[in-house]
Each structure stands twice: as C-alpha cells, then as structure tokens.
Design a protein around this motif. Sequence first.
Motif, short mmCIF file in Angstrom:
data_model
loop_
_atom_site.label_atom_id
_atom_site.label_comp_id
_atom_site.label_asym_id
_atom_site.label_seq_id
_atom_site.Cartn_x
_atom_site.Cartn_y
_atom_site.Cartn_z
N GLY A 39 56.19 78.71 12.42
CA GLY A 39 56.65 79.68 11.43
C GLY A 39 55.49 80.60 11.08
O GLY A 39 54.33 80.25 11.33
N LYS A 40 55.79 81.73 10.47
CA LYS A 40 54.71 82.66 10.11
C LYS A 40 53.86 82.10 8.97
O LYS A 40 52.76 82.58 8.73
CB LYS A 40 55.28 84.04 9.73
CG LYS A 40 55.80 84.78 10.97
CD LYS A 40 56.34 86.16 10.64
CE LYS A 40 57.00 86.75 11.89
NZ LYS A 40 57.72 87.99 11.61
N CYS B 273 60.43 83.39 14.38
CA CYS B 273 60.85 83.87 13.05
C CYS B 273 61.51 85.25 13.09
O CYS B 273 61.97 85.74 12.04
CB CYS B 273 59.65 83.94 12.11
SG CYS B 273 58.97 82.35 11.70
N CYS C 26 61.66 88.28 10.10
CA CYS C 26 61.52 87.71 8.74
C CYS C 26 60.04 87.65 8.34
O CYS C 26 59.18 87.34 9.16
CB CYS C 26 62.13 86.31 8.72
SG CYS C 26 61.95 85.48 7.13
N ILE D 89 59.55 86.63 4.78
CA ILE D 89 59.77 86.24 3.38
C ILE D 89 58.60 85.43 2.83
O ILE D 89 58.13 85.66 1.72
CB ILE D 89 61.10 85.43 3.28
CG1 ILE D 89 62.29 86.35 3.58
CG2 ILE D 89 61.26 84.80 1.90
CD1 ILE D 89 63.63 85.64 3.66
N CYS D 90 58.12 84.47 3.63
CA CYS D 90 57.06 83.59 3.12
C CYS D 90 55.78 84.37 2.81
O CYS D 90 55.09 84.07 1.83
CB CYS D 90 56.78 82.46 4.10
SG CYS D 90 56.42 83.03 5.77
N CYS E 257 61.85 79.65 2.77
CA CYS E 257 62.16 79.88 4.18
C CYS E 257 63.64 79.63 4.48
O CYS E 257 64.17 78.55 4.20
CB CYS E 257 61.29 78.94 5.03
SG CYS E 257 61.68 79.00 6.77
N PRO E 258 64.33 80.62 5.08
CA PRO E 258 65.76 80.45 5.35
C PRO E 258 66.06 79.27 6.28
O PRO E 258 67.09 78.62 6.12
CB PRO E 258 66.18 81.76 6.03
CG PRO E 258 65.03 82.70 5.89
CD PRO E 258 63.82 81.94 5.45
N VAL E 259 65.16 78.98 7.20
CA VAL E 259 65.39 77.85 8.12
C VAL E 259 65.38 76.54 7.31
O VAL E 259 66.19 75.64 7.54
CB VAL E 259 64.29 77.81 9.22
CG1 VAL E 259 64.53 76.67 10.18
CG2 VAL E 259 64.22 79.14 9.96
S1 SF4 Z 1 60.17 82.45 5.72
FE1 SF4 Z 1 60.76 83.64 7.51
S2 SF4 Z 1 58.77 84.24 8.42
FE2 SF4 Z 1 58.36 82.58 7.01
S3 SF4 Z 1 58.39 80.73 8.28
FE3 SF4 Z 1 60.46 80.98 7.42
S4 SF4 Z 1 61.60 82.16 8.97
FE4 SF4 Z 1 59.41 82.35 9.44
#
Ligand code: SF4
Length: 411
Positions: free
Chosen positions: A156-157, A191, A194, A196-197, A251-253
């Motif tokens: 993830g980022k 990712c 995205c 978001i984080c 995080c959406p995941v």
């Molecule tokens: S929030 Fe978005 S960019 Fe950050 S780890 Fe989750 S999917 Fe990846």
Amino acid sequence: MLTVQTIKEYAYSLGFDTVHITTAQEFPEAKRIIKDRIARGLMDGLPWFTAERADVSCHPDALLPDACSIIALGMVYLTEQPDMPEDGAPRGKISRYAWGDDYHDIIKPRLQQFAAWLQERARDEVGEELATRLFVDTGRMVDRAVAQRAGLGWYGKNTNILTKGWGSWLFLAEIVTNLPLPPDEPLKANCGSCEICLHACPTKALPNPYEVDTPRCISFLTIELRGSIPLELRPLMGNLIFGCDICQEVCPVNKVAERRLGLRPQGELIASAQILRRGKEFHPHPEFQPRPAVGSCPELIPLLSLTEEQFRERFRRSPIKRAKRRGLLRNVCVALGNIGDPQAVPALIGALHDEEALVRGHAAWALGRIGGEEAINALHEACAWEEDAEVQQEIRCALAIEASSKVCKSS
Ligand code: SF4
Ligand code: B12
Ligand code: SF4
C-alpha cells in the motif's frame, strides 16, 4: 508427502490465515530503497536500523547458508472492537495490533512447531536434515518485501502490505529453509490513483507514496522513541497513546475487510464476527481480542498513577510493555493535554512529582495546554523546586503556551 499443499494445510492448522512461498533469492530493490531511506534520514531514531543490517536482511542466504525458499505467513488480528463507554472520562486510543496478547509470543511458538514438523517430515520422507530459520518482526528479515514477492499481498502507499481478504490487518512472519519449493507469483494488485492515506496522516509522516518519515510517525513517537516527543508534533497526536492506525483505518481496502468481518468501518460491531475463508468460517483469533486489562480505549487519568509494578502486571503479555512505564505515561500526558479536559488537572499535578523526569516534563506541557488557575499555580510552584534542566525548560514552555493561549482567547 511433503508438498506445497501439505505445507500450506499444516500452516493453516497452526492458525496462520495465509501462506505463500517465494524463493530465497536476494531482495536488491528493497536493499536499494532501505539504504536510500536511511541516507535521507527517514529511518532516524532507530539506531539499530543500519545500512549494514540491510546487507544481511535482504540476503536470505546470509541468514541461512544454502537457503532455497521462504515460506511467507500472515496472521490476521482483526477482532471485535468493544463499544467506547460513554462515561465522560478522558480516554486514549491504542492501535489495534496491541489490544490483545503480544503477537511475538503467539506467533513464535507456532513457527517453532512448524519448523519441527517440516524437519521431521523431511527426515522421514527423504532422510535429509532440513535447515530452517524463523522470523517474526524483530528478526533481520524484510517481512514486507518477502510478503510482496510471495504474492501474499501488495504494497500500500502507506507502506503496509495489503491483502484481498484482510486488508493490512495482519502480522507477517517467515520460515527460511533449504528445502526447494515452487514459488508463488507476486500479485498484480496496487493502490491505483488512491492517495487517501497520504492526506490522512496527521503528522505528515507519509511525504510520498511508499515512504514513511519515521521520526514523524506517531507509531514511532509512542512506541519506539525513548526521550521527549518533539513539541511541534505533540498537538498532532490527538489521544493516541500506543501506535497509530490512521493510515490503515482510512484505507478502502481495509474497510472492505472490516465489513466482511461484520464490523462497520468505524470499528462498530454490527453482526457476529465471522468471515468466509476458503469456504470455511473464520473466527477472529481470541489471543488478539481486547484484553480487559488493556482494552482499546483505556481511561487515561488512572494510568497516571500506575506504579512500575502495576505497569508490569497490567501489560505483562501485551505489546504495550515495549513502551515501558515512562514512555506510556509520557504518551498519556500528551493525550490529556490534547483532550484538554480540566478533570485531568489534579492527576497531572500529581504527575509533576513523578520519579521520571520524562513524565514530569510532559505533565507540565499538558497542564500548560489545559490551562486554568489550578494548573498554572502548580506549574509556578514546580518551577521553584524542579531541579532537572529539561523539565524546567518544559515548565517555562508550558507557562508560555498558557500565556499565549490567554492572549488568543482575549483578542
Ligand atoms: S488508502 Fe489508498 S493509497 Fe493508501 S494504502 Fe489504502 S488503497 Fe493504498
Ligand atoms: C522499522 C519498522 C517500523 C518503523 C518504521 C516504519 C517503516 N515504514 O519502515 C515504525 C516504528 C514507524 C513502524 C510503524 C508501524 N509498523 Co512496523 N515495522 C518495522 C520493521 C521492524 C521494519 C520495516 C522496514 O524494513 N522498514 C524499511 C522501509 C524502507 O521499508 P518499507 O517502509 O516497508 O518500504 C518498502 C515499501 O515502501 C516498498 N516501496 C518503496 N518504494 C516503492 C515504490 C513502489 C511503486 C512500490 C510498489 C513499493 C515501494 O519497498 C520498500 C522496501 O521493501 C517491520 C518488521 C520487519 N522485520 O520487517 C515492522 C512492520 C513493517 N510493522 C508493522 C506494523 C503493523 C506497523 C504499524 C501498523 C504499527 C502501528 N499500528 O502503530 C505501524 C505502521 C506505520 C506505517 N505506515 O508503516 C508490520 C506490518 C504488517 C503489514 N501488514 O504490512 C510489520 C511487517 C511487522 C510484522 N512482522 O507484522 N514500523
Ligand atoms: S501510522 Fe499514523 S503517523 Fe504513522 S504514517 Fe500512518 S497515519 Fe501517519
């Protein structure tokens, strides 16, 4: 027969939730990145995390001569979050991985049992002595690079390894062995666009995708840092007293994973905590469920009066013991200063007399943030008897903070 299938089945029977295999070839990209991060100061504050360490940790055969394969394992720590009591008491937040028992103590014996089983099977079936080395977190192994190459998850980022079923809510561990095994393929997932984080991090500790600025990360500040928390970061830490999950919570995941478990993304329980895994029901590991003595959002004021012995007893099998009493109480003071509830003032005044200068200094800061006559009088009094130069400096700073907030309030 010792096949990939039997090895994976045995890992599941030990309670691991995901198991993948990669080769024991070196990790040149991870080595390059780690050295770059160290050179740019992004790993500052972790003196043991050196470029020389990367030379070993990115070369499995430096860890085990003749290493052929790495069995990459994951154990999920998602559990039900208890409701936050609505009693008006100031409460702190503990990151999810630390609600239950210390994962090192849970995973290490299972790795040992796994290795013993592998060795016995190899002896019985091919008459060979198998060599193994086990790693979970503390060892010189690049846990996330292994998991990524083994196809257990993707980066993830926020730098955490994400998986399809569990998001990033899992611990990583490995067995390095000289047994040749066919490797799994890395996943193609990523990712996408995205970010978001990166925007959610309160201390701007994710300056770029896939990069953590360790000295700014609240996880580092509350767990690893032994000394004072930099003044400019304290107001950004909210009520976090051990670790930080913000870049994972948004995080959406992870939100999808939490829903599958029967949790609302905010952590509120909506249904029985069961999740489907390979057609079977998955029950959260009871070891990672919030322990009554630790919980997920403990009351802060009583923590300030914990003695060394009470601290040891309360956090005996918990990851929180890593912060030590002085570190945890330091974090509690910062959280109380940020919450700003005047009911914490008497306990913080008590903490001005703590045996640890670190706690006294952060109690002074909190009193300056909360302000009010009682807090300010106590700070002036402490100024007269405090002998430690750093705490004196904290008290002067606290009085200045209070004075400037008065100016702000009156203008
Ligand atoms: S929030 Fe978005 S960019 Fe950050 S780890 Fe989750 S999917 Fe990846
Ligand atoms: C040092 C350390 C920390 C430090 C530094 C964090 C860091 N990012 O390095 C601090 C104390 C801050 C920390 C915090 C946390 N940690 Co920690 N930590 C470790 C440790 C011991 C080493 C990590 C490491 O090697 N860092 C070096 C840097 C350079 O590596 P990296 O950040 O992973 O960088 C990689 C990626 O960014 C990627 N990358 C770089 N550029 C690019 C570009 C692209 C396009 C791509 C795809 C990838 C990519 O390659 C890099 C090298 O592999 C590991 C255990 C271990 N032995 O591996 C646990 C570990 C990483 N931590 C873990 C956890 C759970 C946490 C926390 C969530 C705890 C908490 N709740 O407070 C936070 C999360 C903070 C965050 N956002 O990362 C877990 C992560 C599990 C997972 N699912 O990923 C681990 C694996 C422990 C374990 N065995 O389970 N941690
Ligand atoms: S763990 Fe918290 S402070 Fe650290 S990078 Fe993530 S959001 Fe930022």
